[in-house]
Design a protein around this motif. Sequence first.
Motif, PDB file in Angstrom:
ATOM      1  N   PRO A  99       1.078  -1.287   0.189  1.00  0.00           N
ATOM      2  CA  PRO A  99      -0.202  -0.524   0.161  1.00  0.00           C
ATOM      3  C   PRO A  99       1.100   1.326  -0.085  1.00  0.00           C
ATOM      4  O   PRO A  99       1.844   1.350   0.108  1.00  0.00           O
ATOM      5  CB  PRO A  99      -1.174  -0.072   1.348  1.00  0.00           C
ATOM      6  CG  PRO A  99       0.307  -1.064   1.796  1.00  0.00           C
ATOM      7  CD  PRO A  99       0.873  -1.767   1.397  1.00  0.00           C
ATOM      8  N   ASN A 100      -0.035   2.519  -0.287  1.00  0.00           N
ATOM      9  CA  ASN A 100       1.134   3.815  -0.286  1.00  0.00           C
ATOM     10  C   ASN A 100       0.448   3.903   1.045  1.00  0.00           C
ATOM     11  O   ASN A 100      -0.173   3.397   1.511  1.00  0.00           O
ATOM     12  CB  ASN A 100       0.832   4.769  -1.291  1.00  0.00           C
ATOM     13  CG  ASN A 100      -1.438   4.688  -1.610  1.00  0.00           C
ATOM     14  OD1 ASN A 100      -1.832   4.523  -0.846  1.00  0.00           O
ATOM     15  ND2 ASN A 100      -0.916   5.483  -3.318  1.00  0.00           N
ATOM     16  N   ARG A 101       0.236   5.727   1.469  1.00  0.00           N
ATOM     17  CA  ARG A 101       0.350   6.103   2.795  1.00  0.00           C
ATOM     18  C   ARG A 101      -1.103   6.043   2.713  1.00  0.00           C
ATOM     19  O   ARG A 101      -2.398   5.853   3.858  1.00  0.00           O
ATOM     20  CB  ARG A 101       0.709   7.373   2.781  1.00  0.00           C
ATOM     21  CG  ARG A 101       2.153   7.355   3.098  1.00  0.00           C
ATOM     22  CD  ARG A 101       2.281   9.172   3.434  1.00  0.00           C
ATOM     23  NE  ARG A 101       3.648   9.304   3.803  1.00  0.00           N
ATOM     24  CZ  ARG A 101       4.560   9.507   5.161  1.00  0.00           C
ATOM     25  NH1 ARG A 101       4.032   9.213   6.459  1.00  0.00           N
ATOM     26  NH2 ARG A 101       5.529   9.044   5.177  1.00  0.00           N
ATOM     27  N   GLU A 102      -1.801   6.381   1.859  1.00  0.00           N
ATOM     28  CA  GLU A 102      -3.824   6.410   1.419  1.00  0.00           C
ATOM     29  C   GLU A 102      -4.351   5.266   1.719  1.00  0.00           C
ATOM     30  O   GLU A 102      -5.511   4.879   2.432  1.00  0.00           O
ATOM     31  CB  GLU A 102      -4.057   6.930   0.557  1.00  0.00           C
ATOM     32  CG  GLU A 102      -3.673   8.709   0.981  1.00  0.00           C
ATOM     33  CD  GLU A 102      -2.117   8.761  -0.229  1.00  0.00           C
ATOM     34  OE1 GLU A 102      -1.796   8.412  -0.547  1.00  0.00           O
ATOM     35  OE2 GLU A 102      -1.413  10.256   0.304  1.00  0.00           O
ATOM     36  N   GLU A 103      -3.981   3.601   1.090  1.00  0.00           N
ATOM     37  CA  GLU A 103      -4.093   2.956   1.378  1.00  0.00           C
ATOM     38  C   GLU A 103      -3.915   2.197   2.264  1.00  0.00           C
ATOM     39  O   GLU A 103      -4.851   1.163   2.889  1.00  0.00           O
ATOM     40  CB  GLU A 103      -3.663   1.634  -0.400  1.00  0.00           C
ATOM     41  CG  GLU A 103      -3.634   2.200  -1.899  1.00  0.00           C
ATOM     42  CD  GLU A 103      -3.416   2.145  -2.357  1.00  0.00           C
ATOM     43  OE1 GLU A 103      -3.105   2.527  -4.292  1.00  0.00           O
ATOM     44  OE2 GLU A 103      -2.604   1.420  -2.121  1.00  0.00           O
ATOM     45  N   LEU A 104      -2.955   2.751   3.196  1.00  0.00           N
ATOM     46  CA  LEU A 104      -2.765   1.824   4.367  1.00  0.00           C
ATOM     47  C   LEU A 104      -3.668   2.568   5.213  1.00  0.00           C
ATOM     48  O   LEU A 104      -3.633   1.688   6.273  1.00  0.00           O
ATOM     49  CB  LEU A 104      -1.059   2.778   4.832  1.00  0.00           C
ATOM     50  CG  LEU A 104      -0.887   1.686   6.258  1.00  0.00           C
ATOM     51  CD1 LEU A 104      -0.359   0.395   6.242  1.00  0.00           C
ATOM     52  CD2 LEU A 104       0.593   2.991   6.406  1.00  0.00           C
ATOM     53  N   ASP A 105      -4.244   3.342   5.066  1.00  0.00           N
ATOM     54  CA  ASP A 105      -5.400   4.223   5.875  1.00  0.00           C
ATOM     55  C   ASP A 105      -5.956   3.591   5.659  1.00  0.00           C
ATOM     56  O   ASP A 105      -6.968   3.331   6.319  1.00  0.00           O
ATOM     57  CB  ASP A 105      -5.128   5.847   5.439  1.00  0.00           C
ATOM     58  CG  ASP A 105      -6.381   6.327   7.111  1.00  0.00           C
ATOM     59  OD1 ASP A 105      -6.272   5.788   7.861  1.00  0.00           O
ATOM     60  OD2 ASP A 105      -7.002   7.501   6.690  1.00  0.00           O
ATOM     61  N   ALA A 143       6.380   9.519   8.905  1.00  0.00           N
ATOM     62  CA  ALA A 143       7.101   7.930   8.878  1.00  0.00           C
ATOM     63  C   ALA A 143       7.222   7.984  10.678  1.00  0.00           C
ATOM     64  O   ALA A 143       7.489   6.669  10.388  1.00  0.00           O
ATOM     65  CB  ALA A 143       8.598   8.796   8.695  1.00  0.00           C
ATOM     66  N   GLY A 144       6.765   8.248  11.479  1.00  0.00           N
ATOM     67  CA  GLY A 144       6.852   7.471  12.900  1.00  0.00           C
ATOM     68  C   GLY A 144       5.529   7.046  12.752  1.00  0.00           C
ATOM     69  O   GLY A 144       5.822   5.833  14.126  1.00  0.00           O
ATOM     70  N   ASP A 145       4.075   7.288  12.773  1.00  0.00           N
ATOM     71  CA  ASP A 145       3.537   5.948  12.215  1.00  0.00           C
ATOM     72  C   ASP A 145       3.771   5.060  11.862  1.00  0.00           C
ATOM     73  O   ASP A 145       2.914   4.141  11.626  1.00  0.00           O
ATOM     74  CB  ASP A 145       2.175   6.981  12.149  1.00  0.00           C
ATOM     75  CG  ASP A 145       2.272   7.851  12.507  1.00  0.00           C
ATOM     76  OD1 ASP A 145       1.931   8.241  13.210  1.00  0.00           O
ATOM     77  OD2 ASP A 145       0.658   9.120  12.371  1.00  0.00           O
ATOM     78  N   LEU A 146       4.418   4.920  10.664  1.00  0.00           N
ATOM     79  CA  LEU A 146       4.404   3.334   9.543  1.00  0.00           C
ATOM     80  C   LEU A 146       4.850   2.268  10.688  1.00  0.00           C
ATOM     81  O   LEU A 146       4.006   1.617  10.556  1.00  0.00           O
ATOM     82  CB  LEU A 146       5.749   3.519   8.903  1.00  0.00           C
ATOM     83  CG  LEU A 146       5.425   4.895   7.856  1.00  0.00           C
ATOM     84  CD1 LEU A 146       6.260   5.065   6.841  1.00  0.00           C
ATOM     85  CD2 LEU A 146       3.886   4.711   6.927  1.00  0.00           C
TER      86      LEU A 146
END
Length: 324
Positions: A198-204, A214-217
């Motif tokens: 996933p990218n960030r939006e798909e991850l959400d 980046a600290g949330d990943l």
Amino acid sequence: MAEPSSPASTGNASAVVIGGANIDHKSQTLAPPVLGTSNPGRSRSSSGGVGRNVADNLARMGIRTSLVTCIGLDADGDRLARETAGAGVDMGHTVRTSLPTGRYTAVLDDRGDMIVAVSAMDAIDEMSIDLIDGSAALIASSDILVLDCNIPEAALTRAAVIARASNVRIVVDPVSTPKASRLRTLLAASIPLHTITPNREELDTLTGFASASAGDLPAAALLLHRAGVENVWIRLGSYGSYFSSMAGGTARAETIASYPSTLVDATGAGDAMLAAYVAGLVKGLDPFAAARLGSAAAAITIESPLTVNPSISFALLAARVTST
């Protein structure tokens, strides 16, 4: 970081890709775009679709690859079948339907970055459980299965069930934020997945975790590991990617930098990235080395105006990795 340029022979190992195939229509402005008016630019078309692009790249990288997809009984379908087979992909499990072949229309700015895109994937809606069952033997005998979330949810799940029953590694590309929700069904069904990308939006969408920094990943990736995903590869665009693995029950993570390149057209970079990762796995690389190979493939792809860079090969990827 140097990687082996001559990984283990693939032998009879093969990849099966199940996903979308369409014609890409791309228009690019010649200057910074001005919204609400006509912009001077250029247009071009090429064979595309996430699954098709991945299969095309894999074949060019020397991996024996079959594509399972649906395309129309129209001129666009004829073109897709001809050009994809010409790249070396086995098209024997591709189904022709009465629905129009999918079309992807994108508008790019003068730098080659996408402004907006519209995906009309009519034919792929014909991908049914029955069609997946018709390719069951092919899936079960493969070394790795690549799924993209363009295909309907029921077909996606059925393909994963078949692969899992034969211990075939499963790699899933969420494709887009709206379609990433289809992957949530696999996660809810507790079907073990080798890798998702996933990218960030798909991850959400997959986790409900707003990964703003980046600290949330790591925390977001951990949620997916707990859902049965062994490797979570989060794409961060020009910032590279974040790879988190629980292989062997041991947690390991790495931020993978982008490779230097000159942007011509960003379309297809993620598909090449995924294909090179799969090629690396098939050739015996560990997931982190394979992901670095994927990053090199993205750099090579954006240097071409075509969705699939026709010069891409495993040797070229290895050379890009070792020279950086």
